[in-house]
Design an enzyme around this catalytic site. Structure first.
Site, PDB file in Angstrom:
ATOM      1  N   ASP A 113      20.817  35.012 -26.473  1.00  0.00           N
ATOM      2  CA  ASP A 113      22.304  35.337 -26.295  1.00  0.00           C
ATOM      3  C   ASP A 113      23.345  34.263 -26.158  1.00  0.00           C
ATOM      4  OD1 ASP A 113      21.315  34.570 -23.713  1.00  0.00           O
ATOM      5  OD2 ASP A 113      21.414  36.762 -23.161  1.00  0.00           O
TER       6      ASP A 113
ATOM      7  N   ASN B   4      20.321  44.267 -12.944  1.00  0.00           N
ATOM      8  CA  ASN B   4      20.451  45.826 -13.539  1.00  0.00           C
ATOM      9  C   ASN B   4      19.390  46.191 -14.359  1.00  0.00           C
ATOM     10  OD1 ASN B   4      21.330  44.268 -15.430  1.00  0.00           O
ATOM     11  ND2 ASN B   4      23.432  45.325 -15.667  1.00  0.00           N
TER      12      ASN B   4
ATOM     13  N   HIS C 255      18.697  44.210 -17.231  1.00  0.00           N
ATOM     14  CA  HIS C 255      19.031  43.892 -18.483  1.00  0.00           C
ATOM     15  C   HIS C 255      17.884  42.762 -19.062  1.00  0.00           C
ATOM     16  CE1 HIS C 255      22.130  40.438 -17.460  1.00  0.00           C
ATOM     17  NE2 HIS C 255      21.071  40.024 -17.300  1.00  0.00           N
TER      18      HIS C 255
ATOM     19  N   GLU D 124      22.827  45.872 -21.603  1.00  0.00           N
ATOM     20  CA  GLU D 124      22.823  46.395 -20.244  1.00  0.00           C
ATOM     21  C   GLU D 124      22.164  47.838 -20.366  1.00  0.00           C
ATOM     22  OE1 GLU D 124      23.793  44.055 -18.318  1.00  0.00           O
ATOM     23  OE2 GLU D 124      25.461  43.151 -18.800  1.00  0.00           O
TER      24      GLU D 124
HETATM   25  P1  PGA Z   1      18.741  34.511 -13.914  1.00  0.00           P
HETATM   26  O1  PGA Z   1      19.274  35.557 -15.162  1.00  0.00           O
HETATM   27  O2  PGA Z   1      17.677  33.877 -14.356  1.00  0.00           O
HETATM   28  O3  PGA Z   1      20.011  33.394 -13.641  1.00  0.00           O
HETATM   29  O4  PGA Z   1      18.455  35.265 -12.629  1.00  0.00           O
HETATM   30  C1  PGA Z   1      18.501  36.413 -15.676  1.00  0.00           C
HETATM   31  C2  PGA Z   1      19.349  37.525 -16.368  1.00  0.00           C
HETATM   32  O5  PGA Z   1      20.262  37.710 -15.890  1.00  0.00           O
HETATM   33  O6  PGA Z   1      18.720  38.005 -17.480  1.00  0.00           O
END
Ligand code: PGA
Length: 241
Positions: free
Chosen positions: A67, A136, A138, A143
């Protein structure tokens, strides 16, 4: 789903790096799906170390990132383009032509998404996809509520995601509200998947994703349906399993 619980941070990074290294040894022209965020930073550091020691070679590797924020220039320190060059691409012998990151700067996002899907197919599909998980649930920026059939698209970020990611920006108002993300179907088409989950704050969502019902409300739960998905956790993230 295969579950691996690492004893500590060092082992967590090493196991992930072992999986990627093995993939590159088995197939030097592998197509890797890559993730950003704090979770895979240690993995990338390990891969750089191994490259420097001559243990792995990126000359034939192709990469597709999950992304990118919509509207952030590549030069912005919080763009995922910037992140990937900082942590991995500038430090290994990957051919810049083989690097793919969704372009969040183009006007026509729909066209960008369509081309991204086409490029993945033309590269032969993703051999090994690295994933992190949001609080959450995702994966990528898919999402809760995103249909499992989704392909690469322009996403409106969830309020929880905006809040979580604001730690990297000067203020929450600077966090982009949209991103281009591979879809859930795009991710599920990868031949192998490694979901990396680290930290106590991820324990609850890890348990839901691994043991809970498969539901679009917890996007990562879809990985229960993948034939070759591994979830790699540290002890804190695994504390509610
Ligand atoms: P993080 O993010 O590795 O910074 O916890 C993970 C994500 O939001 O997919």
């Amino acid at each position: 789903m295969k579950i691996i619980i690492a004893k500590n941070k060092e082992e967590f990074d090493r196991i992930a790096a072992d999986m990627v290294s093995q993939q590159l040894k088995d197939k030097p022209d592998s197509v890797l799906g890559l993730a950003t965020g704090s979770t895979p930073i240690g993995l990338y550091a390990q891969l750089v170390e191994r490259y420097k020691k001559g243990e792995i070679d990126f000359s034939k590797v192709k990469t597709f990132n999950l992304d990118e924020y919509k509207g952030l220039p590549k030069t912005h320190p919080q763009s995922y383009y910037f992140f990937m060059f900082k942590h991995l691409f500038s430090k290994v012998n990957i051919d810049p032509e083989n690097i793919h990151i969704p372009n969040g700067e183009v006007e026509d996002s729909a066209k960008e998404c369509e081309e991204y899907e086409k490029n993945i197919k033309e590269a032969g599909g993703i051999d090994l996809q690295i994933l992190g998980i949001g609080h959450n649930g995702h994966i990528g920026f898919n999402e809760p509520g995103t249909p499992f059939e989704s392909t690469t698209s322009l996403i409106d970020l969830d309020q929880r995601t905006i809040e979580a990611n604001s730690r990297f920006f000067d203020s929450i108002n600077e966090v982009p509200r949209q991103a281009i993300s591979m879809g859930i179907k795009t991710i599920m088409q990868a031949r192998k998947i490694v979901l990396m989950i680290s930290g106590k704050d991820k324990a609850e969502i890890a348990a839901k994703a691994i043991k809970g019902p498969v539901t679009t409300q917890v996007p990562a739960s879809v990985l229960q349906l993948h034939p070759f998905a591994t979830v790699l956790l540290d002890q804190e993230a695994a504390s509610l399993l």
